[in-house]
Design an enzyme around this catalytic site. Structure first.
Site, PDB file in Angstrom:
ATOM      1  N   ASP A   1      22.224  83.851 -37.485  1.00 31.95           N
ATOM      2  CA  ASP A   1      20.995  83.773 -36.696  1.00 31.95           C
ATOM      3  C   ASP A   1      19.826  83.413 -37.606  1.00 31.95           C
ATOM      4  OD1 ASP A   1      18.951  84.549 -34.637  1.00 31.95           O
ATOM      5  OD2 ASP A   1      20.697  85.332 -33.608  1.00 31.95           O
TER       6      ASP A   1
ATOM      7  N   HIS B   1      14.273  86.730 -33.826  1.00 34.35           N
ATOM      8  CA  HIS B   1      15.506  86.574 -33.028  1.00 34.35           C
ATOM      9  C   HIS B   1      16.712  87.204 -33.725  1.00 34.35           C
ATOM     10  CE1 HIS B   1      18.810  84.365 -31.021  1.00 34.35           C
ATOM     11  NE2 HIS B   1      17.968  84.148 -30.021  1.00 34.35           N
TER      12      HIS B   1
ATOM     13  N   SER C   1      21.326  84.881 -25.614  1.00 33.77           N
ATOM     14  CA  SER C   1      21.275  85.356 -27.005  1.00 33.77           C
ATOM     15  C   SER C   1      21.312  86.874 -27.064  1.00 33.77           C
ATOM     16  CB  SER C   1      19.973  84.917 -27.679  1.00 33.77           C
ATOM     17  OG  SER C   1      20.088  83.644 -28.236  1.00 33.77           O
TER      18      SER C   1
END
Lengths: 82, 661
Positions: free
Chosen positions: B34, B107, B437
């Site tokens: 990520d 994220h 996600s």
């Protein structure tokens, strides 16, 4: 244009490494240098694939694809977070 | 995360105790590819964890703002891969991006902590979603592989991250990213995932946010677990009261100075701008004289949602109603806006705009309702969640399942505020965001729990357990809804259903798969030897005299693409007969299972042979066939059914999807 370099992932047929190479990375490098003298490997991949990534022009990529021991040459793709 | 452990049943006394015992004696490692990791997050506290597993070969890579001491017994590895990114974009500007595993985006920290964050009490975002936050596998170890940068995630970097993660010794790989639809031999996530799965690693990927359009999936390879997104029973309501007395509800995570309780003037951005797209509140598009002191209705789209609020603020507006247009329907996205804002669906948005157009002095109030729990129905399939049919191999049903992916609170970076805007200087330990996600790492963490409880299970067995025990109906028997339509969802939306980890722990039977099964699948796709070698790294000769069928891949679900008869065959009554073979492996006690089928279309005949399977020992395998007999239907017709094997204690369920093309 034709001279613009892009990143490619090169899939190698490691089981067919020529007898005169002890080390597969030397073989990869030799194969790469045969189409682009100044090119360097960005990564060598040793587990999930056999191969490496490098920057080439479109012509160099096409030429590399014809070399013995090359399974496939794929242009880099951009992925996105979800 | 807060709430999702409870919503998934992980906080029940029995399952909590079982999972905790299993986890503490195991050494499961989740690799997350990520945007990196924020190691100072409380979710990476390693209190109570034993030494780093002996098998671990990873490292904590030193770089800008990242030291060897940034890792601990929870965050056991962190690496970064930037060569491909730098080759494309030039050297990383280290004043804006950390050339290290450090997460400058948020994220990566969100996904990693969702999968395996430690228990953190008193978590919230400005008081919203307050509670005790924990990852799904709160005792698992995390390794972060930073492969995504401000300019995107490049395949050479992703492949390098996957390569290293496998070498390092992860047990689960979690990838909340995807590319355009392409064949498996051209997709590095599929290629890397094949090798990982071949080495016993469970690979979980997000299905994508391309919904509700059909065939919008990414990461559709059968060795990958493809995860769609659903809601939980939690909302963050905002209440809008118009001058004409009409009331609407929306959502908001706004926290700050409240609006005056009296009614405020209301204006539609499209009427307060000379720009052709002024309705979208793009930068500099609003005329200050027309919005000063008013609440502005902005349409969603083009620029970032929270940025629209800043545009309103800069023009002198005091609040915003963010209205969905037909691209988004009635799905609401809650954001931590910088000005008082309520996001409303298309239906409410259209009515509010109609009111503005019809009233010479439109007014409104916005009030914020905090966190509301127990919202029903839930889960509901998120509109954004990518949908089947599988665009690469229609005979494999995808997504595999859904998990919580809407308004998920989890760990965040200290580098940017919750909106991600440069103007947002608020520092938060947790943020609330949505996407597949967010659902993917839920499943990654749950897979880690199953791996801890059943170390001998293959990745396919773990996926089978998660899929066959998922639920597709609410307690009242009604099908899980789809936000996009307001109607029942289908297996093309929810796959095998919503994940149910407590049931997955003891599935009774599993549909197992080996590397050879996947290679037979590639033969069935008519891949050339070199294409197969790209994926499998070995010479495979598909036998000329052997019939390879995608339909026979031992998958826990069924997708049956059927052809519509055309021309002289249009009125043909000859039905299509398709036979699928499956093998079940007993992972429970000796038992006799009986098959039952429910179908919404009586014209499709489904015959299971044999009807009964008796297992007398663990690991015993039994094969059955399902024959589908279907007549021609107009192109675009779909129909769904469900096959269940039950011994009275377990229900091993498989969705069946028919589609006529």
């Amino acid at each position: 244009g034709q001279n613009q370099k892009k990143t490619y992932i090169i899939y190698m047929d490691k089981s067919n490494i020529p007898a005169d190479f002890d080390d597969h990375t030397l073989w990869y490098d030799s194969s790469l240098k045969s189409v682009s003298k100044g090119a360097n490997m960005l990564y060598t991949y040793n587990n999930v694939i056999h191969g490496y990534s490098t920057q080439l022009t479109a012509d160099e990529a096409k030429s590399l694809e014809q070399q013995p021991g090359i399974l496939s040459v794929h242009e880099e793709v951009r992925y996105e977070l979800h | 995360t807060t709430r999702s452990p409870t919503f998934l049943g992980l906080e029940g006394r029995e399952s909590k105790s079982f999972f905790l015992q299993a986890e503490t004696r195991s050494e499961v490692i989740i690799g997350v590819l990520d945007t990196g990791v924020w190691p100072e997050s409380k979710s990476f506290d390693d209190t109570g964890l034993g030494p780093v597993p002996m098998s671990w070969k990873g490292e904590c890579q030193i770089g800008k703002n990242f030291k060897a001491s940034s890792c601990n017994r929870k965050l056991i590895g962190a690496r970064f891969f930037s060569q491909g990114y730098e080759a494309a974009f030039g050297a990383i500007d280290e004043t804006t991006e950390s050339k290290s595993p450090r997460d400058d985006d948020g994220h990566g920290t969100h996904t990693a902590t969702t999968a395996a964050g430690s228990v953190v009490t008193g978590a919230s975002l400005f008081g919203y979603a307050a509670g005790t936050a924990r990852g799904m596998a709160s005792h698992a170890r995390v390794a972060a592989y930073k492969v995504c940068w401000a300019g995107g995630c490049f395949s050479s970097d992703i492949l390098a991250g996957m390569d290293q993660a496998v070498i390092d010794g992860v047990n689960v790989l979690s990838l909340s990213l995807g590319g355009t639809i392409s064949d498996y031999y051209r997709d590095i996530v599929a290629i890397g995932g094949f090798s990982a799965a071949s080495q016993g690693i469970f690979v979980s990927c997000s299905a994508g946010n391309g919904g509700p359009g059909s065939g919008s999936l990414s990461n559709a390879a059968p060795w990958i677990t493809t995860v769609g997104a659903g809601t939980m029973d939690r909302e963050f309501p905002a209440y809008i009261s118009l001058g004409n007395g009409k009331k609407f509800s929306g959502v908001s995570l706004y926290s700050g100075k409240a609006l005056p309780s009296s009614v405020m003037p209301l204006v539609y951005a499209g009427n307060a701008s000379q720009a052709s797209n002024g309705n979208l509140c793009t930068s500099g598009s609003l005329i200050p004289e027309k919005v000063d002191g008013k609440i502005v209705v902005c349409d969603r789209g083009m620029n970032a949602r929270a940025q629209k609020g800043l545009v309103v603020k800069d023009a002198g507006g005091i609040g915003m109603i963010l209205a969905n247009t037909d691209s988004y329907g009635d799905e609401l996205v809650a954001d931590a806006h910088l000005i008082p804002t309520a996001a409303v669906g298309q239906t409410a948005g259209d009515l509010i705009k109609r009111y503005i157009a019809s009233d010479s002095n439109p007014t409104t109030t916005i009030a914020f309702g905090g966190t509301k729990l127990g919202v029903q129905p839930s889960p509901v399939v998120a509109a954004f969640s990518s949908r089947g049919p599988n665009p690469i191999t229609p005979e494999i049903l995808k997504p595999d399942l859904i998990a919580p992916g809407v308004n998920i609170l989890a760990g965040w970076t200290g580098k940017v505020g919750p909106t991600g805007l440069p103007e947002d200087t608020r520092n938060v330990g947790f943020n609330i965001i949505s996407g597949t996600s967010m659902s993917c790492p839920h499943v990654s963490g749950l897979a880690a729990l199953l791996k801890a409880a059943h170390p001998e299970w293959s990745p396919a067995a773990i996926r089978s357990a998660l899929m066959t025990t998922g639920y597709s109906t609410y307690k009242n028997g009604k099908m899980i809804e789809d936000v996009a339509t307001g109607m029942s969802s289908t297996p093309f939306d929810h796959g095998a259903g919503h994940v149910n980890p407590a049931a997955a722990l003891n599935p009774g039977l599993v549909y197992d798969l080996t590397v050879d099964d996947y290679i037979n699948f590639l033969c069935a796709l008519d891949y050339s030897p070199s294409m197969i070698k790209v994926i499998a790294k070995r010479d495979i000769s598909c036998e000329n005299n052997k019939e390879y069928r995608v339909a026979d891949l031992n998958y826990p679900s069924f997708a049956i693409p059927l052809e519509t008869a055309w021309g002289e065959h249009a009125n043909s009554s000859a039905p299509t007969v398709t036979r699928y073979t499956r093998t079940l492996t007993n992972v429970g006690n000796p038992a006799t299972y009986k098959a039952s089928v429910s179908s919404e279309m009586q014209e499709v005949k489904i015959q299971v042979e044999p009807q009964t399977l008796t297992f007398s020992r663990k690991k015993e395998k039994k094969t059955y066939t399902v024959t589908f007999t279907a007549s021609s239907k107009p192109s675009g017709t779909t129909s769904f059914a469900r096959l269940e094997w039950s011994d009275g204690q377990h229900v091993v369920a498989s969705p069946i999807a028919f589609s006529w093309t």
